[in-house]
Each structure stands twice: as C-alpha cells, then as structure tokens.
Write a protein that holds these residues in place. Structure first.
Motif, mmCIF file in Angstrom:
data_model
loop_
_atom_site.group_PDB
_atom_site.id
_atom_site.type_symbol
_atom_site.label_atom_id
_atom_site.label_comp_id
_atom_site.label_asym_id
_atom_site.label_seq_id
_atom_site.Cartn_x
_atom_site.Cartn_y
_atom_site.Cartn_z
ATOM 1 N N THR A 107 -10.241 2.301 7.221
ATOM 2 C CA THR A 107 -9.676 1.663 6.030
ATOM 3 C C THR A 107 -10.495 2.032 4.796
ATOM 4 O O THR A 107 -9.945 2.417 3.753
ATOM 5 N N GLY A 108 -11.808 1.930 4.913
ATOM 6 C CA GLY A 108 -12.681 2.277 3.801
ATOM 7 C C GLY A 108 -12.562 3.737 3.413
ATOM 8 O O GLY A 108 -12.538 4.085 2.227
ATOM 9 N N LEU A 109 -12.476 4.588 4.426
ATOM 10 C CA LEU A 109 -12.356 6.026 4.188
ATOM 11 C C LEU A 109 -11.052 6.331 3.440
ATOM 12 O O LEU A 109 -11.049 7.094 2.461
ATOM 13 N N LEU A 110 -9.979 5.732 3.894
ATOM 14 C CA LEU A 110 -8.686 5.963 3.227
ATOM 15 C C LEU A 110 -8.674 5.431 1.807
ATOM 16 O O LEU A 110 -8.214 6.110 0.888
ATOM 17 N N GLN A 111 -9.207 4.239 1.619
ATOM 18 C CA GLN A 111 -9.251 3.673 0.261
ATOM 19 C C GLN A 111 -10.029 4.576 -0.673
ATOM 20 O O GLN A 111 -9.599 4.857 -1.791
ATOM 21 N N GLN A 112 -11.170 5.029 -0.227
ATOM 22 C CA GLN A 112 -12.027 5.882 -1.045
ATOM 23 C C GLN A 112 -11.303 7.179 -1.423
ATOM 24 O O GLN A 112 -11.357 7.628 -2.568
ATOM 25 N N CYS A 113 -10.612 7.767 -0.451
ATOM 26 C CA CYS A 113 -10.005 9.077 -0.671
ATOM 27 C C CYS A 113 -8.681 8.993 -1.418
ATOM 28 O O CYS A 113 -8.294 9.952 -2.095
ATOM 29 N N LEU A 114 -8.002 7.877 -1.339
ATOM 30 C CA LEU A 114 -6.762 7.715 -2.086
ATOM 31 C C LEU A 114 -7.032 7.378 -3.540
ATOM 32 O O LEU A 114 -6.251 7.728 -4.433
ATOM 33 N N GLU A 115 -8.138 6.713 -3.783
ATOM 34 C CA GLU A 115 -8.480 6.317 -5.149
ATOM 35 C C GLU A 115 -9.198 7.423 -5.892
ATOM 36 O O GLU A 115 -9.186 7.473 -7.120
ATOM 37 N N GLY A 116 -9.856 8.302 -5.125
ATOM 38 C CA GLY A 116 -10.671 9.350 -5.750
ATOM 39 C C GLY A 116 -9.844 10.498 -6.326
ATOM 40 O O GLY A 116 -8.661 10.602 -6.144
ATOM 41 N N SER B 265 0.825 -1.206 0.000
ATOM 42 C CA SER B 265 0.000 0.000 0.000
ATOM 43 C C SER B 265 0.861 1.258 0.000
ATOM 44 O O SER B 265 1.946 1.269 0.587
ATOM 45 N N PRO B 266 0.370 2.335 -0.613
ATOM 46 C CA PRO B 266 1.081 3.610 -0.486
ATOM 47 C C PRO B 266 1.032 4.170 0.939
ATOM 48 O O PRO B 266 1.862 4.992 1.314
ATOM 49 N N VAL B 267 0.063 3.713 1.723
ATOM 50 C CA VAL B 267 -0.086 4.212 3.087
ATOM 51 C C VAL B 267 1.051 3.722 3.974
ATOM 52 O O VAL B 267 1.385 2.534 3.983
ATOM 53 N N LEU B 268 1.644 4.649 4.697
ATOM 54 C CA LEU B 268 2.629 4.350 5.735
ATOM 55 C C LEU B 268 1.984 4.759 7.056
ATOM 56 O O LEU B 268 1.780 5.948 7.313
ATOM 57 N N VAL B 269 1.632 3.762 7.871
ATOM 58 C CA VAL B 269 0.927 4.024 9.129
ATOM 59 C C VAL B 269 1.950 4.246 10.242
ATOM 60 O O VAL B 269 2.878 3.445 10.409
ATOM 61 N N ILE B 270 1.754 5.323 11.006
ATOM 62 C CA ILE B 270 2.653 5.651 12.109
ATOM 63 C C ILE B 270 1.833 5.792 13.384
ATOM 64 O O ILE B 270 0.789 6.450 13.388
ATOM 65 N N CYS B 271 2.311 5.172 14.457
ATOM 66 C CA CYS B 271 1.614 5.251 15.753
ATOM 67 C C CYS B 271 2.657 5.607 16.811
ATOM 68 O O CYS B 271 3.353 4.732 17.337
ATOM 69 N N GLU B 272 2.759 6.891 17.122
ATOM 70 C CA GLU B 272 3.801 7.369 18.024
ATOM 71 C C GLU B 272 3.510 7.076 19.491
ATOM 72 O O GLU B 272 4.415 7.050 20.316
ATOM 73 N N HIS B 273 2.226 6.913 19.831
ATOM 74 C CA HIS B 273 1.832 6.737 21.235
ATOM 75 C C HIS B 273 1.221 5.356 21.458
ATOM 76 O O HIS B 273 0.223 5.199 22.142
#
Length: 255
Positions: free
Chosen positions: A246-255, A25-33
């Motif tokens: 996940t759905g929100l990100l997919q929709q917005c990355l593809e749109g 995926s192009p998404v790089l997920v970061i969780c600092e806390h």
C-alpha cells in the motif's frame, strides 16, 4: 461431472467477487487466483486433498493481501471466486495453461482430453464474465471521471521444481513499465524484501494477460505484483505485506 457442459449452478452465483465497487482510489485491484473452490459439478478433478490445497489450485494469501490493499486505499477489488484449475483467468482461451492438464508435479485427470465444447463451456462460465466484470467497472469509473490504475496481486511458491527461489517480491510488467519502474526504484530505496523485475515470471511466460487486456490496451498505468507465499501464510504476514505494498503504491502514484 454431473453435466459436462454445466460449469456453475445458479446457487453458486457469479464467478466474479467485487468489493468496494465505488472505491475512490484510482487503483483497481484484481486477483485472478484468489480461490481454490471448485464448482460442484467437477468434484475433485481426480486430485488429492493436498493437491487441491496447494499452489496449483490458487495463490495462497493473495486475496488477503489484495483485500488489505483495497481497504487501506479505498480501492475497488475484483477477484475470481473459483479455482484456476477449472479456468485460469490470467490466460486467454487458446493458451494451454488456461485449463491445464498438468501443473508442476501434478497431473490433473479432470482436465485431460477436454473437448472443444467443454473448453468453451468453461470459457463462457468463468473467463468471459470475469473479464466483462472488470470492463464494466472500468466503464463505470470512466463515466464518473475516475482514473483507473490496474494492479494485479499474485503469490508464488518458495520452491519450484525442486529449486529454491531467492526472490521475495516480483514487480512485473509488459510493454508499459511506468508504474513498475517507479515501484522498483522505491523498493530499492527501502529494501524490506528482495525485489526483482519480472521475477519469478515475466511476459515470456504468458503471465501478463490481464495487464494487457485491461491496462496496456487502455493506456492505463498497470503492474502485476508477485509475493512469495511463505511470507503471507498467516494474518500477520499478510498484514505486513499489504501495508508495505500500500505504501509503495501510494508513493509511486503520487510521485
């Protein structure tokens, strides 16, 4: 502390946890806390068990949601393995909140009156290697021609300083609002959660450090997601939120 300048032992390993390093995926997920674990050298920082389990030590539920998104998207995830009470990796070293002396209602005895050497030791053990790990991942992705979209995952308390928070989901951004704008529009079209822009925090609160460091500075699309933690306090809630985001990100990355 056993040694005022020793932050992590060899047995405790790296401060950065990385999962799905080769995710497509192009998404790089970061969780600092992600974690409330304190390095052994710091004991309990003079805090009660309740304080150490509370939001001041970590973002409850955030790592589970981040992992859900990572799994669903086949996205690389990098997370901090130690508590933000020792070093908050979403703050630069000069920020008072990087090693807070007080958080919400709690004074933090083990963070009182730190010397410049003690602050530097924490910076070198936690902040620098964590963000270097992100940089290395970005460099690897660039080398294989893979796009990077920086998505950071956080959670917040339903009540802050005695005041209830109505917002359930915050979509945060700094100077670059491209992805946030799309996500806010999509969330308004399917309003499962009460969603707001730059709430309950925003750039003025200093919470967009990681976005600026790895997203804005590189010209990457980026967004910070804040979830009210009563919505993700069990497996079911975490799963629902991860699926929704996940759905929100997919929709917005593809749109």
């Amino acid at each position: 502390m056993l040694n005022e300048f020793k932050v992590l032992s060899e047995a405790e390993g790296s401060c950065a946890g990385i999962e799905r390093r080769g995710g497509k995926s192009p998404v790089l997920v970061i969780c600092e806390h992600a974690s409330r674990t304190l390095p052994e050298a710091f004991g309990d920082l003079g805090l009660s068990k309740d304080a150490l389990e509370s939001h001041i030590a970590w973002d409850p539920g955030a790592l589970a949601v981040a992992r859900g998104i990572s799994s669903a998207l086949d996205a690389t995830l990098v997370y901090q393995r130690f508590s933000r009470l020792i070093y908050d990796c979403n703050r630069p070293p000069e920020a008072p909140g990087a090693m807070p002396e007080k958080s919400e209602i709690y004074a933090i005895p083990g963070n009182q009156g730190l010397t410049s050497e003690q602050r530097q030791a924490r910076t070198e053990a936690l902040y620098i290697p964590f963000h270097n790990a992100v940089r290395e991942l970005i460099a690897e992705r660039k080398a294989r021609g893979q796009e990077s979209v920086v998505v950071t995952i956080h959670s917040f308390t339903p009540v802050f300083n005695g005041k209830p928070r109505a917002v359930e989901l915050g979509i945060l951004h700094d100077a670059d609002s491209r992805l946030a704008d799309k996500m806010l529009t999509a969330a308004a079209d399917a309003p499962l959660y009460k969603t707001e822009r730059n709430e309950p925090y925003g750039p003025a609160d200093g919470v967009t450090h990681t976005l600026i460091l790895h997203g804005v500075s590189n010209g990457f699309r980026n967004v910070m997601i804040e979830v009210r933690n009563d919505l993700i306090n069990d497996d079911a809630g975490q799963g629902v939120m991860a699926d929704y985001l996940t759905g929100l990100l997919q929709q917005c990355l593809e749109g």
